[in-house]
Design a protein around this motif. Structure first.
Motif, PDB file in Angstrom:
ATOM      1  N   CYS A 143       6.860  -5.894  -6.048  1.00 57.34           N
ATOM      2  CA  CYS A 143       7.080  -4.832  -7.023  1.00 57.34           C
ATOM      3  C   CYS A 143       6.969  -5.367  -8.444  1.00 57.34           C
ATOM      4  O   CYS A 143       7.332  -6.500  -8.725  1.00 57.34           O
ATOM      5  CB  CYS A 143       8.457  -4.220  -6.793  1.00 57.34           C
ATOM      6  SG  CYS A 143       8.873  -2.948  -7.977  1.00 57.34           S
ATOM      7  N   CYS A 170       2.480   4.636  -5.625  1.00 56.79           N
ATOM      8  CA  CYS A 170       2.619   3.187  -5.846  1.00 56.79           C
ATOM      9  C   CYS A 170       1.356   2.455  -5.431  1.00 56.79           C
ATOM     10  O   CYS A 170       0.946   1.495  -6.070  1.00 56.79           O
ATOM     11  CB  CYS A 170       3.830   2.679  -5.066  1.00 56.79           C
ATOM     12  SG  CYS A 170       4.085   0.915  -5.202  1.00 56.79           S
ATOM     13  N   GLY A 221       5.400   5.138  -8.394  1.00 62.57           N
ATOM     14  CA  GLY A 221       5.941   5.600  -7.125  1.00 62.57           C
ATOM     15  C   GLY A 221       7.203   6.426  -7.348  1.00 62.57           C
ATOM     16  O   GLY A 221       7.676   7.124  -6.463  1.00 62.57           O
ATOM     17  N   TYR A 255       8.533  -3.966 -10.932  1.00 62.99           N
ATOM     18  CA  TYR A 255       9.754  -3.572 -11.648  1.00 62.99           C
ATOM     19  C   TYR A 255       9.417  -2.825 -12.942  1.00 62.99           C
ATOM     20  O   TYR A 255      10.109  -2.952 -13.952  1.00 62.99           O
ATOM     21  CB  TYR A 255      10.626  -4.790 -11.957  1.00 62.99           C
ATOM     22  CG  TYR A 255      11.248  -5.412 -10.716  1.00 62.99           C
ATOM     23  CD1 TYR A 255      12.525  -5.040 -10.311  1.00 62.99           C
ATOM     24  CD2 TYR A 255      10.558  -6.344  -9.955  1.00 62.99           C
ATOM     25  CE1 TYR A 255      13.094  -5.592  -9.173  1.00 62.99           C
ATOM     26  CE2 TYR A 255      11.113  -6.900  -8.822  1.00 62.99           C
ATOM     27  CZ  TYR A 255      12.388  -6.519  -8.426  1.00 62.99           C
ATOM     28  OH  TYR A 255      12.965  -7.063  -7.301  1.00 62.99           O
ATOM     29  N   CYS A 269       7.229   3.588 -13.259  1.00 61.15           N
ATOM     30  CA  CYS A 269       6.892   3.330 -11.858  1.00 61.15           C
ATOM     31  C   CYS A 269       6.117   4.522 -11.330  1.00 61.15           C
ATOM     32  O   CYS A 269       6.610   5.644 -11.334  1.00 61.15           O
ATOM     33  CB  CYS A 269       8.169   3.119 -11.068  1.00 61.15           C
ATOM     34  SG  CYS A 269       7.938   3.147  -9.297  1.00 61.15           S
ATOM     35  N   GLN A 303      10.649  -0.950   0.565  1.00 57.91           N
ATOM     36  CA  GLN A 303      10.248  -1.536  -0.713  1.00 57.91           C
ATOM     37  C   GLN A 303      10.175  -3.050  -0.527  1.00 57.91           C
ATOM     38  O   GLN A 303      11.123  -3.663  -0.054  1.00 57.91           O
ATOM     39  CB  GLN A 303      11.285  -1.150  -1.780  1.00 57.91           C
ATOM     40  CG  GLN A 303      11.317  -2.005  -3.031  1.00 57.91           C
ATOM     41  CD  GLN A 303      10.165  -1.717  -3.979  1.00 57.91           C
ATOM     42  OE1 GLN A 303       9.014  -1.757  -3.573  1.00 57.91           O
ATOM     43  NE2 GLN A 303      10.473  -1.457  -5.228  1.00 57.91           N
ATOM     44  N   TYR A 353      13.760  -0.573  -8.123  1.00 55.56           N
ATOM     45  CA  TYR A 353      13.638   0.664  -7.361  1.00 55.56           C
ATOM     46  C   TYR A 353      14.016   0.390  -5.916  1.00 55.56           C
ATOM     47  O   TYR A 353      13.451  -0.508  -5.295  1.00 55.56           O
ATOM     48  CB  TYR A 353      12.213   1.204  -7.428  1.00 55.56           C
ATOM     49  CG  TYR A 353      11.807   1.514  -8.846  1.00 55.56           C
ATOM     50  CD1 TYR A 353      12.085   2.757  -9.381  1.00 55.56           C
ATOM     51  CD2 TYR A 353      11.218   0.552  -9.647  1.00 55.56           C
ATOM     52  CE1 TYR A 353      11.760   3.044 -10.693  1.00 55.56           C
ATOM     53  CE2 TYR A 353      10.896   0.831 -10.969  1.00 55.56           C
ATOM     54  CZ  TYR A 353      11.170   2.076 -11.492  1.00 55.56           C
ATOM     55  OH  TYR A 353      10.857   2.357 -12.789  1.00 55.56           O
ATOM     56  N   GLY A 357       0.024   1.502  -8.657  1.00 59.63           N
ATOM     57  CA  GLY A 357       0.977   0.407  -8.866  1.00 59.63           C
ATOM     58  C   GLY A 357       0.619  -0.799  -8.030  1.00 59.63           C
ATOM     59  O   GLY A 357      -0.540  -0.990  -7.643  1.00 59.63           O
ATOM     60  N   ASN A 358       1.620  -1.583  -7.718  1.00 62.23           N
ATOM     61  CA  ASN A 358       1.371  -2.801  -6.955  1.00 62.23           C
ATOM     62  C   ASN A 358       1.330  -2.561  -5.451  1.00 62.23           C
ATOM     63  O   ASN A 358       1.082  -3.487  -4.699  1.00 62.23           O
ATOM     64  CB  ASN A 358       2.489  -3.812  -7.222  1.00 62.23           C
ATOM     65  CG  ASN A 358       2.447  -4.325  -8.633  1.00 62.23           C
ATOM     66  OD1 ASN A 358       1.593  -3.928  -9.406  1.00 62.23           O
ATOM     67  ND2 ASN A 358       3.348  -5.226  -8.954  1.00 62.23           N
ATOM     68  N   GLY A 359       1.674  -1.373  -5.012  1.00 69.48           N
ATOM     69  CA  GLY A 359       1.667  -1.101  -3.569  1.00 69.48           C
ATOM     70  C   GLY A 359       2.844  -1.695  -2.833  1.00 69.48           C
ATOM     71  O   GLY A 359       2.747  -2.016  -1.654  1.00 69.48           O
ATOM     72  N   SER A 360       3.969  -1.821  -3.508  1.00 68.82           N
ATOM     73  CA  SER A 360       5.108  -2.424  -2.812  1.00 68.82           C
ATOM     74  C   SER A 360       5.856  -1.414  -1.944  1.00 68.82           C
ATOM     75  O   SER A 360       6.516  -1.791  -0.996  1.00 68.82           O
ATOM     76  CB  SER A 360       6.070  -3.049  -3.816  1.00 68.82           C
ATOM     77  OG  SER A 360       6.564  -2.067  -4.684  1.00 68.82           O
ATOM     78  N   PHE A 361       5.745  -0.135  -2.258  1.00 63.49           N
ATOM     79  CA  PHE A 361       6.329   0.885  -1.376  1.00 63.49           C
ATOM     80  C   PHE A 361       5.378   1.120  -0.208  1.00 63.49           C
ATOM     81  O   PHE A 361       4.170   1.323  -0.435  1.00 63.49           O
ATOM     82  CB  PHE A 361       6.444   2.230  -2.110  1.00 63.49           C
ATOM     83  CG  PHE A 361       7.621   2.346  -3.036  1.00 63.49           C
ATOM     84  CD1 PHE A 361       8.802   1.687  -2.779  1.00 63.49           C
ATOM     85  CD2 PHE A 361       7.552   3.162  -4.161  1.00 63.49           C
ATOM     86  CE1 PHE A 361       9.888   1.829  -3.630  1.00 63.49           C
ATOM     87  CE2 PHE A 361       8.627   3.294  -5.013  1.00 63.49           C
ATOM     88  CZ  PHE A 361       9.792   2.623  -4.747  1.00 63.49           C
TER      89      PHE A 361
HETATM   90  S1  SF4 Z   1       4.789  -1.733  -7.934  1.00 63.98           S
HETATM   91 FE1  SF4 Z   1       5.072   0.331  -7.076  1.00 63.98          FE
HETATM   92  S2  SF4 Z   1       7.294   0.488  -6.709  1.00 63.98           S
HETATM   93 FE2  SF4 Z   1       6.997  -1.271  -8.009  1.00 63.98          FE
HETATM   94  S3  SF4 Z   1       7.287  -0.482 -10.058  1.00 63.98           S
HETATM   95 FE3  SF4 Z   1       5.084  -0.392  -9.679  1.00 63.98          FE
HETATM   96  S4  SF4 Z   1       4.674   1.619  -8.848  1.00 63.98           S
HETATM   97 FE4  SF4 Z   1       6.922   1.296  -8.741  1.00 63.98          FE
END
Ligand code: SF4
Ligand code: SF4
Ligand code: SF4
Lengths: 596, 176
Positions: free
Chosen positions: B64, B124, B72, B66, B70, B59, B107, B128-132
């Motif tokens: 992220c 993610c 992911g 937050y 989420c 992560q 997370y 999402g932001n692709g942090s995972f």
């Molecule tokens: S960026 Fe990815 S890990 Fe972070 S909260 Fe969004 S979906 Fe979850």
């Protein structure tokens, strides 16, 4: 040609080995080879079987789980379906990790079997080898000697290899340990041979003169001293006796006994207890606890807290606990007295309840997993030896993050502990339950206090409970409840007349203790992590940004002053005679006036 | 015979020492996943010679969001935004969620439980932001001559990288 009688063959020799093929180990070796061979075969079959079985417990896309989840989309409110999913999910995960553990174990067992089988086969099929021609023809006596030497050399290499293998195994840590530790019962206490230790313990009066635990005596956050500092300034260093850099920025609070300040710290790889001279700020000693592990890369560590539990001292020793389950006692010189591991608790944010002391008992609230798991207990360990003295019955609560207190309430002494959903009290001498009330909710973090003869809890609702009941007192002994201004992190505070609540977003709400009537609510427009404290009729509100607001205790808000330090403050400071020990993220500050 | 014994001993030692040297010193490159090429196929969980896989999810906190929802962490259409199993995407419960201040959640990944299945990475990255993202963890990876995942990776995301820069973490800068 006249018929000749068939030539008489010599009778076949009995099936005996050729002379010289005898070896004294041959027969036992043959038997051993059979046993080892069967053992290996059985293990191999078991491994193959386990492999095929494991495909049925594959947690990634188990058909039944997928089907259940799809069904839930159709019937989103079906509690029964949800329950089924939860159960199956847990079952699959547990089975999968058990399978991994089994494979690993059988692999080693198989290796052991093969290590026996090979030499056994060697001797079972032993035949005398003829001496080679060459120098041995001339010097046959050399043959035996050389043979011995070569056997010796082979043995030496084998021993060396085995040694290296053992070393390699020991230095590799298994990633399954954590999972399995969660499933297994916590490891039984290992008591190290105790040198002669001081088994005495302080009286409650003696405890009350120091700051022995999180939030001071009885965990109330109330200082008995009237000369606690009220003015300091980080910029001009006025009102600061000394400050000293700290080895870790962990958020646990300092505890103080005479001229010693104790704290703990850690990161993802290691944990330590350290001791600072209360008069000079000198770091006196620093001791590791538990087995150090590999540290995470800094970016994974960033923004996380380690070593969140505050340590405790009885004036003879200091006790510390960490989220890894390591529990340790050191004397004031930093010599280890005892250490043990309770096993890593199943706690999603990491264990953070601090320690409590009562007579010669160290009390550890060890809540984990969920309410149904039956894994939450409270332990009492002998402070001198670390031996377990009592353990409560499994508590019907899940993981919690609040700290228990032992306090006199009414005419008895109670151990008070909160978890979701029960506030429970115990006899601190035996661990027997006294009463319980269903008044806690959510993620229980603020700790309970005992004030004005009432037990105060603030976990999604503020509740005052009378302490003289037995059994379930939810319906009979709850005096009043309130819902506004409930803190999420900071613990409640009381001067015996009013209850002060501080939320992490900076809302101060005050209630009358006897009636539960709200007095006022005031926005401080700052963030708070440290619990509020009280000394000489003044509230000390330690903002996260290093600003401390002083306000008058009582039914009206009246600000008495603000003091600033340029450091982040997460830990609740210790309010002592003429001094405050305040732990910032980077430094420990001793606030007070220099003697003229 | 004496020669034979000596040769045997020396050869044995030689193999041992050589083996150790090879394991500790000689490798100047290690295998790593390029997270920008990874297509979350899930083979990392099964193709690695290790069980559980040496590939784990990481992560990158600065990337992220937050978020409370989420993508992911939760199933695509979560029943509720809580930690119950029916809502979680991760099949082993390796992602831990911690409430910060409303509405933010942190997370984190419990590496011991992660099997590298990439379910969360997919969620993610797509929504999402692709942090995972996945990385080969070198405290576990045995650095096979030929990484058995690289052989099957459909995106050819795995390659050898210099051992002194063994990770290819995503970064906010690169991403933007
Ligand atoms: S960026 Fe990815 S890990 Fe972070 S909260 Fe969004 S979906 Fe979850
Ligand atoms: S979803 Fe898969 S890759 Fe993500 S944390 Fe869980 S096991 Fe690891
Ligand atoms: S090199 Fe080997 S151990 Fe490492 S990730 Fe690839 S298959 Fe797994």
């Amino acid at each position: 040609m006249p018929d000749q009688p068939a030539p008489k063959l010599p009778p076949l020799p009995a099936k005996t080995p050729a002379p010289g093929d005898e070896h004294p180990w041959k027969e036992p070796a043959r038997r051993t080879a059979w046993v080892a061979g069967i053992y290996c075969a059985v293990l191999a079959v078991a491994l193959i079987f386990s492999y095929f079985q494991s495909r049925q417990v594959n947690p990634v896309d188990h058909p039944r789980l997928v089907a259940l989840k799809a069904a839930l989309v159709q019937k989103p409110t079906d509690e029964n379906l949800k329950q089924q999913i939860r159960e199956l999910d847990l079952e699959l995960r547990a089975a999968y990790f058990r399978h991994l553990a089994r494979v690993q174990r059988s692999g080693w067992l198989l290796l052991g079997g093969v290590l026996v089988l090979l030499p056994a086969l060697h001797f079972a099929t032993w035949r005398r080898r003829l001496p080679r021609p060459g120098k041995y023809v001339v010097r046959p006596d050399l043959f035996e000697r050389d043979a011995r030497l070569s056997r010796l050399a082979v043995t030496a290499v084998a021993v060396l290899g085995a040694g290296l293998a053992v070393w390699a195994v020991k230095s590799a840590h298994s990633d399954l340990d954590v999972v399995l530790a969660k499933q297994a019962a916590p490891a039984k206490a290992q008591i190290s041979p105790a040198p002669a230790v001081d088994a005495s313990f302080p009286s409650r009066e003696e405890m009350a003169r120091h700051w022995p635990r999180f939030r001071g005596p009885e965990g109330a956050g109330v200082s008995p001293y009237t000369n606690v500092p009220v003015r300091w300034d980080g910029e001009s260093s006025e009102g600061i006796l000394w400050k000293t850099p700290l080895p870790y920025g962990s958020p646990n609070s300092p505890v103080v006994w005479s001229n010693r300040v104790f704290m703990t710290g850690g990161n993802s790889g290691q944990r330590e207890v350290f001791c600072v001279d209360a008069d000079t700020g000198k770091l006196l000693w620093q001791r590791p606890v538990g087995k150090p592990g590999k540290r995470l890369p800094p970016e994974d560590e960033e923004g996380r807290f380690y070593a969140t539990s505050t340590c405790a001292t009885d004036g003879r020793r200091v006790f510390a606990i960490f989220e890894t389950g390591d529990l340790a006692a050191f004397d004031f010189q930093g010599q280890p007295v005892w250490q043990k591991s309770l096993g890593k608790p199943d706690n999603q944010y990491g264990h953070s309840a601090s320690l409590e002391l009562y007579k010669n008992l160290l009390i550890v609230q060890w809540d984990q997993a969920d309410e149904e798991a039956g894994k939450s207990v409270i332990y009492a360990f002998n402070t001198a030896t670390g031996a377990e003295v009592w353990k409560t019955a499994p508590r019907p609560v899940g993981a919690s993050w609040s700290t228990p207190v032992v306090a006199s309430a009414g005419n008895r002494t109670l151990l008070v502990a909160t978890g979701n959903p029960w506030l429970m009290t115990y006899d601190p001498d035996t661990g027997a339950e006294v009463w319980r009330a269903q008044v806690c909710h959510g993620e229980v973090t603020p700790s309970p206090i005992v004030a004005g003869g009432l037990v105060i809890t603030a976990n999604e609702e503020l509740v005052a409970t009378k302490p003289d009941g037995t059994g379930d007192v939810t319906k009979t002994h709850v005096l009043w409840k309130q819902l506004d201004g409930i803190p999420d992190i900071c613990s409640p505070l009381s001067d015996g007349k009013y209850v002060y609540l501080l939320t992490s977003s900076g809302i101060l709400t005050v209630y009358e203790l006897a009636t539960g009537k709200r007095q006022y609510e005031h926005e401080l427009e700052m963030e708070f992590k440290a619990s509020p404290a009280l000394a000489a009729g003044k509230l000390y509100l330690f903002g996260e940004n290093g600003v401390t607001i002083l306000a008058a205790a009582g039914p009206k808000f009246q600000e008495l002053g603000r003091n600033k330090l340029s450091d982040l403050v997460f830990a609740t400071p210790a309010l002592m005679e003429g001094r405050i020990y305040l732990r910032g993220r980077n430094q420990l500050y001793c606030l007070g006036q220099k003697a003229p | 015979m004496r020669e034979t014994a000596r040769t045997a001993a020396m050869a044995g030692l030689g193999v041992l020492v050589g083996g150790i040297a090879l394991k500790t010193g000689a490798s100047h490159t290690v295998w790593q996943i390029d997270p920008y090429k990874c297509s979350w196929c899930g083979l990392c969980a099964t193709a690695c010679v290790l069980q559980p896989s040496a590939v784990k999810c990481v992560q990158i906190y600065p990337m992220c969001g937050y978020c409370k929802l989420c993508t992911g962490y939760f199933e695509p259409e979560p029943n509720a935004l809580n930690t119950a199993a029916e809502n979680q995407l991760c099949p082993t419960g390796a992602i831990k969620r911690r409430a910060l201040e409303d509405p933010y959640f942190e997370y984190s990944i419990e590496e011991e439980l992660c099997i590298g299945c990439a379910k969360c990475v997919k969620g993610c990255t797509l929504f999402g932001n692709g942090s995972f993202h996945l990385q080969i963890r070198h405290d576990r990876c045995v650095n096979c001559n030929e990484c058995s995942i690289a052989v099957v990776c459909p995106a050819q995301a795995i390659s050898r990288v210099p051992a002194d820069q063994p990770y290819k973490f995503k970064s906010r800068e690169h991403h933007a």
